[in-house]
Design a protein around this motif. Structure first.
Motif, PDB file in Angstrom:
ATOM      1  N   GLY A  75      32.210 -73.320 -61.327  1.00 50.42           N
ATOM      2  CA  GLY A  75      30.837 -72.891 -61.241  1.00 50.42           C
ATOM      3  C   GLY A  75      30.429 -74.486 -61.041  1.00 50.42           C
ATOM      4  O   GLY A  75      29.169 -73.947 -59.955  1.00 50.42           O
ATOM      5  N   SER A  76      31.270 -75.127 -60.214  1.00 47.46           N
ATOM      6  CA  SER A  76      30.264 -76.613 -59.429  1.00 47.46           C
ATOM      7  C   SER A  76      30.938 -76.145 -57.664  1.00 47.46           C
ATOM      8  O   SER A  76      29.961 -76.497 -57.253  1.00 47.46           O
ATOM      9  N   ALA A  77      31.529 -75.353 -57.863  1.00 51.60           N
ATOM     10  CA  ALA A  77      32.318 -74.784 -56.988  1.00 51.60           C
ATOM     11  C   ALA A  77      31.009 -73.259 -55.914  1.00 51.60           C
ATOM     12  O   ALA A  77      29.844 -73.478 -55.386  1.00 51.60           O
TER      13      ALA A  77
ATOM     14  N   ASN B  93      31.784 -89.026 -50.450  1.00 56.45           N
ATOM     15  CA  ASN B  93      32.412 -89.394 -48.938  1.00 56.45           C
ATOM     16  C   ASN B  93      32.649 -88.325 -47.920  1.00 56.45           C
ATOM     17  O   ASN B  93      32.671 -87.678 -47.119  1.00 56.45           O
ATOM     18  N   ALA B  94      32.963 -87.329 -48.975  1.00 57.57           N
ATOM     19  CA  ALA B  94      33.615 -85.910 -48.326  1.00 57.57           C
ATOM     20  C   ALA B  94      32.678 -84.883 -47.758  1.00 57.57           C
ATOM     21  O   ALA B  94      33.061 -84.508 -46.423  1.00 57.57           O
ATOM     22  N   GLN B  95      31.254 -85.181 -47.970  1.00 57.11           N
ATOM     23  CA  GLN B  95      30.105 -85.047 -47.694  1.00 57.11           C
ATOM     24  C   GLN B  95      29.395 -85.225 -46.959  1.00 57.11           C
ATOM     25  O   GLN B  95      29.271 -85.176 -46.044  1.00 57.11           O
TER      26      GLN B  95
ATOM     27  N   PHE C 254      30.609 -79.071 -47.625  1.00 64.48           N
ATOM     28  CA  PHE C 254      29.946 -79.672 -48.825  1.00 64.48           C
ATOM     29  C   PHE C 254      30.821 -78.900 -50.411  1.00 64.48           C
ATOM     30  O   PHE C 254      30.510 -79.631 -51.397  1.00 64.48           O
ATOM     31  N   VAL C 255      31.500 -77.564 -50.879  1.00 65.32           N
ATOM     32  CA  VAL C 255      32.205 -77.264 -51.559  1.00 65.32           C
ATOM     33  C   VAL C 255      32.813 -78.799 -52.041  1.00 65.32           C
ATOM     34  O   VAL C 255      33.134 -78.151 -52.839  1.00 65.32           O
ATOM     35  N   LEU C 256      34.304 -78.730 -51.527  1.00 64.28           N
ATOM     36  CA  LEU C 256      34.584 -79.387 -50.885  1.00 64.28           C
ATOM     37  C   LEU C 256      34.750 -80.854 -51.951  1.00 64.28           C
ATOM     38  O   LEU C 256      34.887 -81.094 -53.300  1.00 64.28           O
ATOM     39  N   GLY C 257      33.263 -81.825 -51.262  1.00 60.07           N
ATOM     40  CA  GLY C 257      32.463 -82.793 -52.208  1.00 60.07           C
ATOM     41  C   GLY C 257      32.197 -81.981 -53.373  1.00 60.07           C
ATOM     42  O   GLY C 257      32.724 -83.299 -54.821  1.00 60.07           O
ATOM     43  N   SER C 258      31.674 -81.500 -53.976  1.00 62.16           N
ATOM     44  CA  SER C 258      30.553 -81.228 -54.634  1.00 62.16           C
ATOM     45  C   SER C 258      31.988 -81.076 -56.746  1.00 62.16           C
ATOM     46  O   SER C 258      31.869 -81.220 -57.523  1.00 62.16           O
TER      47      SER C 258
ATOM     48  N   THR D  19      28.411 -73.414 -53.713  1.00 57.35           N
ATOM     49  CA  THR D  19      27.984 -72.727 -51.900  1.00 57.35           C
ATOM     50  C   THR D  19      26.440 -72.482 -52.707  1.00 57.35           C
ATOM     51  O   THR D  19      25.764 -71.161 -51.808  1.00 57.35           O
ATOM     52  N   ALA D  20      25.814 -71.724 -54.064  1.00 63.65           N
ATOM     53  CA  ALA D  20      24.256 -71.297 -53.935  1.00 63.65           C
ATOM     54  C   ALA D  20      24.091 -72.140 -53.260  1.00 63.65           C
ATOM     55  O   ALA D  20      22.477 -71.883 -52.675  1.00 63.65           O
ATOM     56  N   ILE D  21      23.474 -73.412 -53.171  1.00 62.70           N
ATOM     57  CA  ILE D  21      22.739 -74.629 -53.270  1.00 62.70           C
ATOM     58  C   ILE D  21      22.773 -74.737 -51.931  1.00 62.70           C
ATOM     59  O   ILE D  21      22.340 -75.030 -50.813  1.00 62.70           O
ATOM     60  N   ALA D  22      24.573 -74.500 -50.990  1.00 65.08           N
ATOM     61  CA  ALA D  22      24.237 -74.860 -49.461  1.00 65.08           C
ATOM     62  C   ALA D  22      24.562 -74.002 -48.730  1.00 65.08           C
ATOM     63  O   ALA D  22      23.534 -74.224 -47.567  1.00 65.08           O
ATOM     64  N   ILE D  23      24.236 -72.191 -48.445  1.00 69.72           N
ATOM     65  CA  ILE D  23      23.756 -71.757 -48.525  1.00 69.72           C
ATOM     66  C   ILE D  23      22.346 -71.646 -47.662  1.00 69.72           C
ATOM     67  O   ILE D  23      21.942 -71.464 -46.496  1.00 69.72           O
ATOM     68  N   PRO D  24      21.647 -72.182 -48.848  1.00 68.86           N
ATOM     69  CA  PRO D  24      20.062 -72.005 -47.659  1.00 68.86           C
ATOM     70  C   PRO D  24      19.276 -73.314 -47.604  1.00 68.86           C
ATOM     71  O   PRO D  24      19.477 -73.417 -46.131  1.00 68.86           O
TER      72      PRO D  24
END
Lengths: 398, 310
Positions: A110-112, A60-62, A265-269, A116-121
């Motif tokens: 790890g998830s953060a 929901n946060a995302q 995105f990072v918060l939700g993940s 981040t790595a997934i979100a940046i691109p």
């Protein structure tokens, strides 16, 4: 405010949801008392609900706050579960020293990092491209977990995960020290009409352990809920809501929408990974099957059914998903294998549905997605007053 | 060197991907959403072909070691997939009052419904058409290519269908209307094209080709309820590589992705020799396809065809 006034002040949807949750809880209590459910299974159900609530709050946060289509929920859930399991499982190939807290930190960090790595691109992509890319990346994570046997033990999974508080100073030995509670069996009923046996079980050490786990889930869910509610109402949350309804407007107002999307995105993940950590302790076993895409879509149902953007809706959705997941399992035990009446085609259809509840669950999930989008795309509890500060609400009431 | 053989295998796998990606791309451009049910539409076609093959089975002479009845069954599978897609369009997608993201989410629900029904009817375990497997063609074995007559049949049939679609799009009235609708729906409607009817035809052609592709996939591997969903991301990769909405781009993208997918053993052999490259085995063939997809989305979102719509 009395209970009656509070009920009267709710919208119709809120009344319906309250009644559903109360009725469902009452049903569980009755089943517990009459022996339909064992105490530890009831606690398992409650823990599972807490885990799904965490996952839906994270999604929901995302999606609800910012409108990011994340189809890699199962991947972050899996990162959390594997993060916890790799540290504590008895057959962990990596044998990282440390206990629960190390696992928790590893899962969160790890998830953060992965988020981040997934979100940046991908966050620069159009919404529908993000959906495809995130589903693809979730598959990448699943393939890695499945194929890197030297890290994750592959399809064998990780087992032997201890209790959450095992080895802690006070909480660790606590379940063993608590007295076993024995409940005598009673028979109640109206003479001549019906009699049922109630109670008649003993609550021993395993129960106290499960109860402690459950309390830990409740504390985390409450903390995450309060935190998310606070940030959702904050100026930061308002920017996210603006991005969701009109991203160009947000950037025209001088907001760096990319940075806000990344943070959301990072918060939700991370919240999803917390759900995964609890799952690992709840079932004490993780395997790559937990990263199947279907688990992503369970969480999606919870969020869109509950009401995208509503934290309460996400919690309600978590309830419903557990009701579907475990309810179908339960139904397969109590429904008769054959239809009592003999209607040619119906008998075959009924037989197929009863004998294969895994597929029936998939069917229910699919139909539910279609029906929600068709009948109530905004969900059962769309965000309304919960986005306003309570004090602002009182002023308008006067 | 086994490279030739891998290339040949890639061509066979590509034929199936191309058939699937054309439909996905058509629906993307005309119905305007990413259809996550497309993979399961392939499975619907494959299982419908299986049922039909059970009835008409070995009818007629054999062509390329396959009875004519098999090709008829594939046609039935394509027709059933098209029918299911049109019914879904009328019952589910058309009455929805949501944006393209809402349609995308709905299509996931549709995908689950298709798969659940297949599982309830046929079970979750893989099944096969029961056509005897062929030995590799003897004449090609000395060249290092081990390829069966069945695989030639897949490539040839896909080529015929693709050429047929090209002729349809370029030289018929329907094709011109479809291209116009994909390009600019409002303008097409103003010009008197019944776009609703065009949408129907889009679903019929797209799902029909996907159904036939699913049947070939069943012949190439096995039939399983998850066959479509498992291949869906590879098909998406092909469509995105080719540029969303471009049918010819989808064909090129399908060809490339299919070949890369099958070349993974050779690629990983080369990669092992290079420094700093992790040892990616053939198990990561799909992973590489996804990574190519993400890379293309980042560098050139309009795809290799440069966003030229059909």
């Amino acid at each position: 405010m009395s209970l009656r006034e509070r009920y009267g002040g709710m919208t119709r949807a809120e009344q319906g949801v309250s009644l559903f949750v109360c009725g469902f809880t009452a049903l569980l209590v009755v089943a517990l008392l009459t022996g339909g459910l064992t105490p530890s299974y009831t606690l398992y159900l409650a823990g599972l609900t807490g885990m799904y609530v965490l996952l839906s709050l994270g999604l929901n946060a995302q999606w609800g706050y910012t409108g990011l289509i994340n189809f890699s929920v199962a991947a972050f859930f899996g990162l959390g579960a594997y993060g916890a399991a790799l540290v504590t499982a008895s057959n962990s190939p990596l044998a990282i020293p440390g206990g629960v807290l190390v696992g928790l930190v590893l899962a969160v960090v790890g998830s953060a990092v992965v988020a981040t790595a997934i979100a940046i691109p991908t966050l620069r992509l159009r919404a529908d491209y993000l959906a495809i890319a995130s589903l693809g990346l979730a598959e990448v994570v699943r393939q890695i977990v499945l194929n890197q046997r030297d890290w994750t033990n592959g399809s064998g999974g990780l087992r032997g995960i201890p209790d959450v508080f095992a080895g802690w100073p006070v909480l660790g030995p606590l379940p063993g020290e608590l007295p076993g509670l024995q409940f005598a069996e009673y028979a109640v009923g109206i003479p001549g009409l019906f009699r049922i046996r109630v109670l008649g079980f003993t609550l021993g050490e395993p129960f106290w352990t499960d109860l402690l786990n459950f309390v830990a889930v409740v504390v985390f869910v409450a903390a995450v809920y309060l935190l998310l509610r606070r940030v959702h109402r904050s100026p930061w949350g308002r920017v996210l809501r603006t991005i969701r309804s009109d991203e160009e407007l947000a950037s025209a107002l001088g907001k760096d929408t990319y940075a806000f999307k990344l943070q959301s995105f990072v918060l939700g993940s991370v919240v999803m990974a917390l759900g995964g950590v609890f799952y690992a302790y709840l079932v004490a076993y993780v395997d790559p099957g937990d990263l199947e895409p279907i688990n992503t879509f369970y969480v999606w149902i919870a969020v869109i059914l509950g009401g995208s953007g509503s934290n309460r809706g996400a919690m309600f959705g978590g309830f419903v998903v557990v009701a579907i997941r475990e309810g179908t399992r339960f139904a397969s035990d109590i429904l008769p294998a054959r239809l009592p009446v003999d209607v040619p085609v119906l008998v075959d259809v009924y037989g197929a549905i009863v004998s294969d509840f895994g597929s029936t669950r998939l069917l229910i999930v699919g139909l539910l997605i279609v029906l929600v989008m068709r009948l109530r795309p905004e969900g059962v509890l769309p965000p309304q007053r919960e986005l306003l500060w309570p004090s602002a609400l009182e002023e308008t009431d006067e | 060197m086994a490279l030739l053989e891998l290339l040949a295998n890639g061509l066979v796998f590509s034929s199936i991907i191309v058939l699937a990606s054309i439909g996905l791309s058509l629906v993307y451009s005309i119905a305007d959403f990413a259809n996550f049910a497309h993979g399961d539409t392939m499975a619907v076609g494959a299982y419908a072909a299986l049922l039909a093959f059970g009835v008409i089975g070995g009818v007629g002479p054999t062509v390329l070691a396959l009875p004519v009845g098999f090709f008829l069954s594939l046609a039935v599978g394509g027709a059933v997939a098209a029918l299911v897609a049109v019914i879904t369009h009328v019952l589910v997608y058309e009455p929805l009052e949501v944006d393209s993201i809402g349609l995308l989410i709905t299509s996931i629900g549709v995908a689950f419904v298709y798969r659940a029904i297949i599982q309830l009817r046929f079970g979750s375990n893989p099944v096969e058409f029961g056509i005897p497997l062929q030995r590799p063609i003897d004449a090609l074995v000395p060249l290092g290519i081990r390829i069966t007559v069945h695989e030639i049949a897949i490539v040839a049939s896909a080529a015929i269908l693709v050429v047929g679609l090209h002729l349809l799009l370029q030289y018929t009235d329907l094709g011109r209307k479809m291209r116009a609708t994909a390009d600019n729906p409002s303008l097409a409607r103003v010009a008197g094209i019944r776009t609703r009817r065009i949408e129907w035809w889009t679903w019929i052609i797209g799902a029909g080709l996907a159904g036939v592709g699913g049947g070939f996939l069943g012949l190439y591997n096995q039939l399983s309820p998850r066959m479509g969903f498992d291949i869906l991301l590879v098909v998406f990769a092909a469509v995105i590589l080719g540029g969303i909405g471009s049918v010819y781009g989808a064909m090129a993208g399908g060809l490339l992705i299919g070949v890369i997918n099958q070349l993974m053993p050779a690629i990983s052999n080369v990669a092992v020799a290079l420094p700093l490259v992790p040892n990616v085995g053939p198990a990561y063939a799909d992973t590489v396809a996804f990574l190519i997809m993400v890379a293309v989305l980042l560098v050139r979102p309009s795809g290799i065809a440069g966003g030229e719509t059909t």
